[in-house]
Enzyme design. Structure first.
Site, PDB file in Angstrom:
ATOM      1  N   SER A 182       6.367 -10.684  21.606  1.00  0.00           N
ATOM      2  CA  SER A 182       5.119 -10.226  21.867  1.00  0.00           C
ATOM      3  C   SER A 182       4.215 -10.743  20.909  1.00  0.00           C
ATOM      4  O   SER A 182       4.605 -10.793  19.673  1.00  0.00           O
ATOM      5  CB  SER A 182       5.194  -8.657  22.015  1.00  0.00           C
TER       6      SER A 182
ATOM      7  N   ASP B  19      18.675  -7.037  30.338  1.00  0.00           N
ATOM      8  CA  ASP B  19      18.284  -7.219  29.009  1.00  0.00           C
ATOM      9  C   ASP B  19      19.248  -6.329  28.135  1.00  0.00           C
ATOM     10  O   ASP B  19      19.433  -5.261  28.010  1.00  0.00           O
ATOM     11  CB  ASP B  19      16.798  -6.815  28.828  1.00  0.00           C
ATOM     12  N   HIS B  20      19.631  -7.106  26.792  1.00  0.00           N
ATOM     13  CA  HIS B  20      20.651  -6.331  26.082  1.00  0.00           C
ATOM     14  C   HIS B  20      21.556  -5.611  26.539  1.00  0.00           C
ATOM     15  O   HIS B  20      21.788  -4.428  26.179  1.00  0.00           O
ATOM     16  CB  HIS B  20      19.672  -5.654  25.020  1.00  0.00           C
TER      17      HIS B  20
ATOM     18  N   HIS C 143      11.631  -7.325  17.622  1.00  0.00           N
ATOM     19  CA  HIS C 143      11.143  -6.299  18.682  1.00  0.00           C
ATOM     20  C   HIS C 143      10.250  -5.435  18.223  1.00  0.00           C
ATOM     21  O   HIS C 143      10.124  -5.000  17.109  1.00  0.00           O
ATOM     22  CB  HIS C 143      12.441  -5.540  19.125  1.00  0.00           C
TER      23      HIS C 143
ATOM     24  N   GLU D 133      24.155 -14.014  22.256  1.00  0.00           N
ATOM     25  CA  GLU D 133      23.321 -13.760  21.201  1.00  0.00           C
ATOM     26  C   GLU D 133      24.043 -14.051  19.864  1.00  0.00           C
ATOM     27  O   GLU D 133      24.856 -13.361  19.775  1.00  0.00           O
ATOM     28  CB  GLU D 133      22.398 -12.738  21.123  1.00  0.00           C
TER      29      GLU D 133
ATOM     30  N   HIS E  96      13.868 -13.476  21.775  1.00  0.00           N
ATOM     31  CA  HIS E  96      13.526 -12.391  22.261  1.00  0.00           C
ATOM     32  C   HIS E  96      12.517 -12.024  21.117  1.00  0.00           C
ATOM     33  O   HIS E  96      11.989 -12.697  20.266  1.00  0.00           O
ATOM     34  CB  HIS E  96      14.639 -11.422  21.641  1.00  0.00           C
TER      35      HIS E  96
ATOM     36  N   ILE F   2       9.213 -10.854  26.856  1.00  0.00           N
ATOM     37  CA  ILE F   2       7.930 -10.025  26.361  1.00  0.00           C
ATOM     38  C   ILE F   2       7.733  -8.605  27.068  1.00  0.00           C
ATOM     39  O   ILE F   2       7.929  -8.508  28.203  1.00  0.00           O
ATOM     40  CB  ILE F   2       6.669 -10.763  26.843  1.00  0.00           C
TER      41      ILE F   2
ATOM     42  N   SER G 235       6.571  -5.844  24.670  1.00  0.00           N
ATOM     43  CA  SER G 235       5.710  -4.775  23.720  1.00  0.00           C
ATOM     44  C   SER G 235       4.165  -4.835  24.418  1.00  0.00           C
ATOM     45  O   SER G 235       3.591  -4.013  24.340  1.00  0.00           O
ATOM     46  CB  SER G 235       6.051  -4.846  22.554  1.00  0.00           C
TER      47      SER G 235
END
Ligand code: G3H
Ligand code: 13P
Ligand code: ZN
Length: 330
Positions: A235, A93-94, A189, A145, A232, A276, A278
């Site tokens: 949540s 991720d990232h 985020h 992205e 992204h 997801i 958070s």
């Protein structure tokens, strides 16, 4: 070189093709410890959902990259033991550099994200293409992205967000060869996704965020028909967990997430991966705080991590069934 194929993992190719056609999204849940991993795998096996296990660079440092690889291999074995071997992707991720992506490809990841969204356009193209050229030699999927999300977390931060420009997406995908594209249409985020002044408030004080920019998503879909899109910052920040955290000594102010009905709508479109993290953090923290507050003499970690794991599992099952639509798609 350890190939993800030896670990029993899969890349995203077939999963995304099926998800785009079927009008659902694959859950991409972040993890960094055993209880989170157990909750994700159990929830996805019980709901018959494919899953993307996401690891940030911070999580990789926290858990140790060798141990993580064995954990992912263990996840494959656990699904089999539970009686239903679902498809499992291990995804970076990232990723913020070619070197990190390369190291993940060489250590059992079946998918990596190279996040050049903060770079000038041509630099993002060049960096993303370099990662794609390397990863594709080993059948590893790559997510790029375009557009910048707001929100601040340990390793992910952006002072100013900007939406993805639909006029750039075709050029970016054809020049880089990415397998999926993360876009910015108003998600963010963390647990405080919007400033209170951007929201309206219900009579009992719950913040209602501005709607996602479905118009931008539709324009992107027109430019890239059938191409896998990633969201992204998705949540929903369940109010019951925020209230539980605050009731038992926490202090989380102005929490607000993406409403579930908007994510459901996105999942029916070309959005085929929804990230997801958070929500899992909130559920886990809420349960740990509750148990420790109600049983102050308890000091066996299993007595508070166990209930936290149960809450996580229920949260993920709910998402697979009612939000992402990924249940029964494995
Ligand atoms: O989008 C970022 C993820 O929530 C990972 O966060 O860098 O704090 O592990 P982290
Ligand atoms: P949330 O902070 O909304 O859970 O987003 C997680 C994410 O985008 C991971 O890449
Ligand atoms: Zn993210």
């Amino acid at each position: 070189m350890i190939s993800y194929k030896e670990l029993g993992l899969v890349n995203t190719k077939e999963l995304f093709a099926k998800a785009v056609k079927g009008g659902y999204a694959i859950p991409a849940y972040n993890f960094n410890n055993m209880e989170q991993l157990q909750a994700i795998i159990t929830a996805c096996v019980e709901t018959r959902s494919p899953v993307i296990l996401q690891v940030s660079s911070g999580a990789r440092k926290y858990a140790n990259s060798t141990l993580l690889r064995y954990m992912a291999q263990g996840a494959v074995a656990l699904a089999k033991d539970l009686g239903y071997p679902i498809p499992i992707v291990l995804h970076l991720d990232h990723g913020d550099s070619f070197e990190l992506c390369k190291s993940c490809v060489e250590n059992g990841f079946s998918s990596v994200m190279i996040d050049g969204s903060h770079l000038p356009y041509e630099e993002n193209v060049a960096l993303t293409k370099k990662v794609v050229d390397f990863a594709h030699q080993y059948d590893v999927s790559v997510e790029g992205e375009l557009g910048v999300l707001a929100g601040i977390e340990d390793e992910v931060s952006a002072e100013k967000s900007h939406y993805t420009k639909p006029e750039e997406v075709e050029d970016f995908v054809s020049k880089t060869g990415v397998d999926s594209l993360a876009i910015s249409i108003g998600t963010s985020h963390g647990a405080t996704k919007f400033k209170p002044e951007q929201c309206t408030r219900t009579p009992d004080g719950v913040l209602i965020p501005p709607p996602l920019r479905f118009d931008i998503l539709e324009e992107i879909e027109k430019k890239l028909p059938g191409f896998p899109i990633v969201l992204h910052g998705s949540s929903s920040v369940p109010i019951e967990y925020v209230r539980m955290i605050n009731q038992y000594g926490g202090n989380i102010k102005d929490a607000v997430g993406i409403p579930e009905d908007q994510l459901r709508r996105a999942a029916r479109s070309a959005v085929c991966k929804i990230n997801i993290d958070s929500d899992g953090r909130l559920a886990m923290t809420a349960m740990i705080r509750k148990v420790l507050a109600e049983k102050p003499s308890e000091f066996d970690p299993r007595k508070y991590l166990g209930p936290a794991r149960d809450a996580l599992k229920e949260l993920y099952k709910h998402k697979n069934i009612n939000v992402l639509g990924s249940a029964n798609q494995a």
